[in-house]
Design an enzyme around this catalytic site. Structure first.
Site, short mmCIF file in Angstrom:
data_model
loop_
_atom_site.label_atom_id
_atom_site.label_comp_id
_atom_site.label_asym_id
_atom_site.label_seq_id
_atom_site.Cartn_x
_atom_site.Cartn_y
_atom_site.Cartn_z
N PRO A 2 0.81 -1.21 0.00
CA PRO A 2 0.00 0.00 0.00
C PRO A 2 0.84 1.27 0.00
CG PRO A 2 -0.46 -1.39 1.92
CD PRO A 2 0.73 -1.94 1.25
N GLU A 3 0.65 2.09 -1.02
CA GLU A 3 1.24 3.42 -1.05
C GLU A 3 0.09 4.42 -0.97
OE1 GLU A 3 4.02 3.69 -4.36
OE2 GLU A 3 4.43 1.56 -4.24
N LYS A 57 1.58 7.37 3.85
CA LYS A 57 1.06 6.00 3.85
C LYS A 57 0.48 5.60 5.20
CE LYS A 57 5.00 4.83 0.91
NZ LYS A 57 6.22 4.00 0.82
N ARG A 272 16.46 -0.89 -4.41
CA ARG A 272 15.12 -1.30 -4.83
C ARG A 272 15.13 -1.65 -6.30
NH1 ARG A 272 13.90 -1.64 -0.24
NH2 ARG A 272 13.33 0.08 1.12
#
Length: 286
Positions: A2-3, A57, A272
DNA sequence: CACCACCCCTGGACGC
DNA sequence: TGCGTCCAGGGGTGGT
């Protein structure tokens, strides 16, 4: 994962089910996901939910103690990588004892029988309890950057001017701007044709203004689509998003760029996985 | 202060 | 079918 768009959808869907309701009981199965006091009154037992807020967030359930309206309570929820917060109405729980959802760490039961469940298999998320909104902001939200939906180019310019970092790690840094994660940073950089390794210092105000416009547009569009469900994200009513179908780079390494047809490249940036178009997103820009 | 590597954790993908 | 291995990734922490 979830962002901002996903968390905003959770916020909206939970608001429908929670605001105005009173928490009758709280069950904590895993004490260690709760930071701060885990006493039931500090986890909103006996409180009427006044609002569900979001910064970046993070979510916060704002409550007022029913016995004394002056007494506030505040529970901050971070969903981490795999967390979900779902409101399950009494009628959907059925009569019989349904088998419990694994990794349900905290469950709130409301006065209409609705159960609100915090489920987080990987436990990258967590819950923080505060006396009131001041404490929430002081101890948890103040360190965060402005929310990605409202940040203005000027603040980003200031931050960019005093960092040596590249764009990708900077945009992922919640203390700089709150709400972006790996998916939306990659999509954003593609949309505004910026290479992930572009040094922040080199961006002019003009380009930052364009970046901020792109960011708002992307986040609004994704939010309207219910967010991205890459693996298991669902909102507060258990509904998945469908913005993943509109992703132009995330999860599309090796496939062809929707703009120039060159193959998209995957590279580790700031630790990332990062997907971008080497053609459209040249270092140095244009 | 700024920055980075490291670690936390589980489920799913993949290879044998 | 089943088991081992690898990987994803937000963010807190501690070291440089």
């Amino acid at each position: 994962m979830p962002e901002l768009p996903e968390v905003e959808n959770v916020r909206r869907s939970l608001s429908d089910a929670l605001v105005g309701r009173t928490v009758e009981s709280v069950r904590v199965r895993r004490r260690d996901v709760v930071h701060g006091s885990a006493r039931p009154p500090d986890l909103l037992r006996g409180c009427r939910i006044r609002s569900v807020r979001r910064h970046g967030k993070q979510l916060a359930l704002m409550g007022a103690a029913a016995h004394d309206r002056q007494v506030d309570r505040c529970v901050c929820v971070h969903l981490g990588m795999s967390g979900s917060l779902q409101a399950v109405p009494a009628h959907r729980r059925g009569g019989g004892p349904a088998r419990p959802v694994p990794h349900t760490h905290v469950t709130w039961t409301l006065d209409d029988g609705t159960q609100v469940r915090f489920v987080d298999p990987r436990r990258f998320g967590g819950i923080w309890t505060f006396a009131d909104s001041n404490e929430l902001v002081q101890h948890r939200w103040r360190a965060l950057g402005e929310d990605a939906l409202v940040i203005r180019p000027g603040s980003l310019l200031q931050s960019f001017q005093r960092t040596q970092r590249a764009l990708k790690p900077a945009l992922l840094d919640q203390n700089l701007v709150a709400g972006l994660g790996n998916i939306y940073v990659d999509e954003l950089l593609f949309n505004c044709r910026l290479h992930p390794l572009t040094p922040c210092r080199t961006l002019t105000l003009n380009r930052i203004q364009a970046l901020v416009r792109c960011m708002r547009q992307l986040l609004h569009r994704a939010t309207r689509c219910g967010g991205s469900t890459v693996r298991d994200y669902v909102d507060g009513h258990g509904r998945p998003g469908h913005f993943q179908n509109a992703h132009q780079v995330y999860g599309r390494a090796g496939q062809s760029c929707v703009r120039c047809r060159k193959p998209l490249r995957r590279q580790i940036v700031a630790g990332r996985g990062t997907v971008f178009c080497p053609g459209c997103q040249a270092l140095g820009g244009r």
